[in-house]
Write a protein that holds these residues in place. Structure first.
Motif, mmCIF file in Angstrom:
data_model
loop_
_atom_site.group_PDB
_atom_site.id
_atom_site.type_symbol
_atom_site.label_atom_id
_atom_site.label_comp_id
_atom_site.label_asym_id
_atom_site.label_seq_id
_atom_site.Cartn_x
_atom_site.Cartn_y
_atom_site.Cartn_z
ATOM 1 N N ILE A 36 43.737 52.935 33.746
ATOM 2 C CA ILE A 36 42.831 51.812 33.516
ATOM 3 C C ILE A 36 41.830 51.761 34.655
ATOM 4 N N ASP A 37 40.542 51.826 34.309
ATOM 5 C CA ASP A 37 39.456 51.687 35.281
ATOM 6 C C ASP A 37 38.758 50.367 35.025
ATOM 7 N N ILE A 38 38.577 49.588 36.085
ATOM 8 C CA ILE A 38 37.933 48.280 35.974
ATOM 9 C C ILE A 38 36.760 48.237 36.940
ATOM 10 N N LEU A 39 35.618 47.828 36.419
ATOM 11 C CA LEU A 39 34.414 47.676 37.220
ATOM 12 C C LEU A 39 34.116 46.186 37.337
ATOM 13 N N LEU A 40 34.051 45.692 38.580
ATOM 14 C CA LEU A 40 33.792 44.281 38.844
ATOM 15 C C LEU A 40 32.353 44.071 39.270
ATOM 16 N N LYS A 41 31.830 42.897 38.956
ATOM 17 C CA LYS A 41 30.525 42.530 39.490
ATOM 18 C C LYS A 41 30.588 41.085 39.960
ATOM 19 N N LEU A 42 29.755 40.799 40.930
ATOM 20 C CA LEU A 42 29.692 39.471 41.525
ATOM 21 C C LEU A 42 28.239 39.054 41.537
ATOM 22 N N LYS A 43 27.964 37.905 40.963
ATOM 23 C CA LYS A 43 26.579 37.428 40.908
ATOM 24 C C LYS A 43 26.033 37.304 42.324
ATOM 25 N N GLY A 44 24.891 37.955 42.559
ATOM 26 C CA GLY A 44 24.231 37.867 43.856
ATOM 27 C C GLY A 44 24.819 38.771 44.928
#
Length: 149
Positions: A36-44
């Motif tokens: 399982i590969d998970i890509l996270l993003k954070l606003k700003g």
């Protein structure tokens, strides 16, 4: 019945902090192993190492809850400086920036387009390149990413 990715995404979205978002979950399986590969993003900004560790722990909790019996290989990472654009919000946040779009099918004998993102309106992405103004339907986008100038 939900598939594995939907189940995991719902679980994580209920557990993670506001501002942090699951950008993408990909899974591969082979016999007794589930990757399982998970890509996270954070606003700003970018997700921190601690954010990635916390999500990794949550995946382990989810796997026990779901009785996943395969060996798990989990990768959690923050999106890079060459940010991938996934949804309308990503495009809206990057108006005025240079992007590259790959389309699902050919448009005017090509699939790759690069230009400055002018706007996204009514499901249409408007780009300005050196030689032309382009309009591409959001539904035609296979992949899009922010480019460093």
């Amino acid at each position: 019945m939900k598939n594995i990715i939907e189940s995991l995404e719902d679980f994580l979205n209920d557990q993670i902090d506001t501002g942090l978002k699951i950008a993408q979950i990909t899974k591969w399986g082979r016999q007794n192993t589930l990757k399982i590969d998970i890509l996270l993003k954070l606003k700003g900004g970018f997700a921190s190492l601690q954010d990635c560790e916390n999500v990794h722990k949550l995946v382990l909790i989810w796997s026990k809850k779901e009785n996943i019996e395969k060996n798990l290989n989990i990768s959690v990472q923050s999106e890079s400086i060459n940010k991938i654009l996934f949804d309308f919000e990503d495009f809206e946040e990057n108006i005025g920036k240079k992007i590259k779009i790959e389309t699902k099918t050919k448009i005017e004998d090509r699939r790759n387009f690069t230009g400055f993102l002018k706007q996204i309106k009514d499901g249409i992405i408007y780009l300005k390149s050196e030689h032309e103004n382009l309009s591409i339907s959001f539904d035609q986008v296979k992949k899009a990413q922010l480019l460093l100038i």
